[in-house]
Scaffold this motif. Structure first.
Motif, short mmCIF file in Angstrom:
data_model
loop_
_atom_site.label_atom_id
_atom_site.label_comp_id
_atom_site.label_asym_id
_atom_site.label_seq_id
_atom_site.Cartn_x
_atom_site.Cartn_y
_atom_site.Cartn_z
N UNK A 124 -2.20 -10.09 9.70
CA UNK A 124 -0.90 -10.21 9.03
C UNK A 124 0.08 -9.17 9.57
N UNK A 125 1.35 -9.52 9.58
CA UNK A 125 2.36 -8.54 10.01
C UNK A 125 2.34 -7.31 9.10
N UNK A 126 2.54 -6.16 9.69
CA UNK A 126 2.56 -4.91 8.95
C UNK A 126 3.95 -4.29 9.05
N UNK A 127 4.55 -4.03 7.91
CA UNK A 127 5.81 -3.30 7.91
C UNK A 127 5.54 -1.92 7.37
N UNK A 128 5.81 -0.91 8.18
CA UNK A 128 5.57 0.45 7.77
C UNK A 128 6.79 0.98 7.04
N UNK B 261 0.86 -1.18 0.00
CA UNK B 261 0.00 0.00 0.00
C UNK B 261 0.89 1.23 0.00
N UNK B 262 0.95 1.92 -1.14
CA UNK B 262 1.82 3.09 -1.24
C UNK B 262 1.27 3.98 -2.35
N UNK B 263 1.31 5.27 -2.09
CA UNK B 263 0.79 6.18 -3.11
C UNK B 263 1.73 6.32 -4.29
N UNK B 264 3.00 6.17 -4.03
CA UNK B 264 3.99 6.39 -5.08
C UNK B 264 4.06 5.20 -6.02
N UNK B 265 3.68 5.40 -7.30
CA UNK B 265 3.65 4.26 -8.24
C UNK B 265 5.05 3.68 -8.46
N UNK B 266 6.06 4.54 -8.36
CA UNK B 266 7.42 4.05 -8.56
C UNK B 266 7.80 3.05 -7.47
N UNK B 267 7.46 3.40 -6.26
CA UNK B 267 7.76 2.49 -5.14
C UNK B 267 6.99 1.19 -5.33
N UNK C 129 14.93 -4.63 3.69
CA UNK C 129 13.48 -4.78 3.75
C UNK C 129 13.09 -6.25 3.60
N UNK C 130 13.73 -6.93 2.67
CA UNK C 130 13.39 -8.33 2.47
C UNK C 130 13.75 -9.16 3.71
N UNK C 131 14.87 -8.84 4.31
CA UNK C 131 15.26 -9.58 5.52
C UNK C 131 14.24 -9.33 6.62
N UNK C 132 13.80 -8.08 6.73
CA UNK C 132 12.80 -7.79 7.77
C UNK C 132 11.48 -8.50 7.45
N UNK C 133 11.18 -8.61 6.16
CA UNK C 133 9.99 -9.37 5.76
C UNK C 133 10.12 -10.82 6.20
N UNK D 265 2.85 -4.34 3.45
CA UNK D 265 3.83 -3.27 3.47
C UNK D 265 3.07 -1.97 3.22
N UNK D 266 3.24 -1.02 4.09
CA UNK D 266 2.34 0.13 4.10
C UNK D 266 3.09 1.43 4.29
N UNK D 267 2.83 2.39 3.41
CA UNK D 267 3.29 3.76 3.66
C UNK D 267 2.08 4.59 4.06
N UNK D 268 1.97 4.96 5.31
CA UNK D 268 0.82 5.73 5.77
C UNK D 268 1.01 7.22 5.52
N UNK D 269 2.19 7.56 4.97
CA UNK D 269 2.66 8.94 4.91
C UNK D 269 1.61 9.90 4.41
N UNK D 270 1.34 9.83 3.14
CA UNK D 270 0.36 10.73 2.57
C UNK D 270 -0.85 9.87 2.27
N UNK D 271 -1.92 10.15 2.94
CA UNK D 271 -3.03 9.23 2.75
C UNK D 271 -4.35 9.95 2.90
N UNK D 272 -5.36 9.31 2.49
CA UNK D 272 -6.68 9.93 2.60
C UNK D 272 -7.28 9.71 3.98
N UNK D 273 -6.53 9.10 4.84
CA UNK D 273 -7.00 9.04 6.22
C UNK D 273 -6.07 9.90 7.06
N UNK D 274 -6.53 10.28 8.19
CA UNK D 274 -5.71 11.18 8.99
C UNK D 274 -4.58 10.40 9.64
#
Lengths: 235, 235
Positions: free
Chosen positions: A73-77, A7-13, A108-112, A50-59
């Motif tokens: 499920x485990x969440x990696x921010x 879940x990330x707003x940036x399409x490149x990521x 990141x993969x190791x943390x996954x 895997x989640x970037x909450x940075x810029x989001x439509x929720x507060x």
DNA sequence: GGAGTCCATAAAGGAATCGTAAAGACCTTC
DNA sequence: GAAGGTCTTTACGATTCCTTTATGGACTCC
């Protein structure tokens, strides 16, 4: 191997993660905002988020709590905010790990892997090191003294089973079922052959094995313990 | 709240963590090197382990694998090495999280909470401990004073039956049926032979057994409560 | 004190299992 | 279609383990 939701707003990521994860054999789904992410993660469909909450439509970080409410499920921010207060809040809202952008894909993969490991019942190490031998199950790579050792598929599969629960005796039957699926004829005979080939490639002195030990009548065991736990020694 | 083991060479770090954790209600134990850490973390005594593998009496990150082998508790690595390769190896060896020094205590505590939250129960009922003897049924492994003891199939099966109900007398007949299934001829005679072999391998003084006690005319008993004080020392 | 019972210990033959080499079957690659 | 690698199968010597038998000690009961 694992089903991952990004879940990330940036399409490149998203694209970068998608490609990286898929080359590792994972199945990837993507969401470009919080509400899509929430909709997708319902139920038990993903093993990791895997989640970037940075810029989001929720507060703010609310999205973490929301996802946590819907999925175990485990969440990696993944975020570009590095201040401690944000990290603490994210973790306390239910995130399992917090990685600051820009991030190394290897880390990141190791943390996954670490997160997936704990969410599964049995803890299987991804890396087993015994003396100068390194068995990297996640990369499917064996080295001895830093030198690569080539194993065939069957050899590796067999070693993998032995290494996934080091120091445990694994019965002939279990080994056969894990490597050959179907046990036909006198399977124990191939086992012997392959065990010998492994020893040939891995042991210091193949005729006097210290790594792959046979338990007569039962099975084999990968010994990690050159382990001198006993130093008090007593007697 | 939680029992935490801190393994770090730096006494300042230990003291700082000790104070911080205790003010949060945790119970803290400290170890100043890898071998002390390993000795302490045996069994199920800690809920979380905080470890700096950086400067240690073991080579590199090996200590992580060793701890992971002995304990299922989450491991948070605390290190001043920030390179990706080290992080990846630490995580793959079984660490659950990796924090780079200098660290924020708030973040560390949040990561601790996250790790404890997901902490797995890990059921491993198949472990019998009698004095300095450890019988691990799932690994099929016997250690005495931390030293491995090799048992043959029959010996192991016999010990397993004795250990499954410690301190109970188990009749000759029951032992024979459990180990040999069919009781033919004068079974009690092999029993004697195998009991002797077990004592040979397990007892401190095989000719004066304190662990495997014979109950004349009835059977044998595995004794847990060693009243190995001087009792009828007779001759 | 002698006979009988139960147990500990040592040693040895036989059975089962294991390690090893070698060769044919299969599959890919050039 | 030849070459190289991998997988499977077979055979035999070597080892380990299991079982059996024999002997001596401790104890009890007559």
């Amino acid at each position: 191997m694992a089903r991952v939701l990004v879940v990330d707003e940036d399409p490149q990521v998203r694209r970068f993660l998608g490609v990286s994860l898929e080359t590792c054999g994972h199945r990837v789904a993507e969401a470009e905002n919080a509400s899509d992410g929430l909709r997708l993660c319902q139920g038990r469909k993903y093993d990791l988020i895997i989640l970037d909450p940075g810029v989001s439509d929720m507060t703010g970080l609310e999205v973490i709590s929301s996802i946590r409410r819907r999925s175990a499920a485990p969440i990696i921010v993944l975020s570009n905010r590095a201040d401690e207060a944000t990290k603490v809040e994210a973790l306390d809202r239910g995130a399992d790990d917090y990685v600051v952008k820009p991030f190394g894909i290897g880390e990141l993969m190791a943390r996954m892997r670490a997160a997936l490991r704990t969410s599964r019942p049995l803890l299987k190490p991804a890396l087993v090191v015994v003396g100068d031998l390194r068995i990297d199950l996640s990369e499917r790579r064996i080295t001895r003294n830093g030198r690569d050792v080539h194993l065939t598929k069957r050899e590796f599969d067999l070693l993998k089973v032995l290494a996934s629960t080091p120091d445990h005796v694994i019965s002939h039957h279990a080994l056969l079922k894990a490597v050959w699926k179907t046990v036909r004829g006198d399977g124990v005979t191939y086992l012997r052959v392959y065990i010998m080939q492994l020893r040939e490639k891995l042991e210091r002195i193949p005729s006097r094995p210290t790594l792959i030990v046979t338990e007569p009548g039962v099975g084999y065991r990968l010994k990690t313990s050159g382990d001198q736990l006993s130093k008090g020694d007593g007697s």
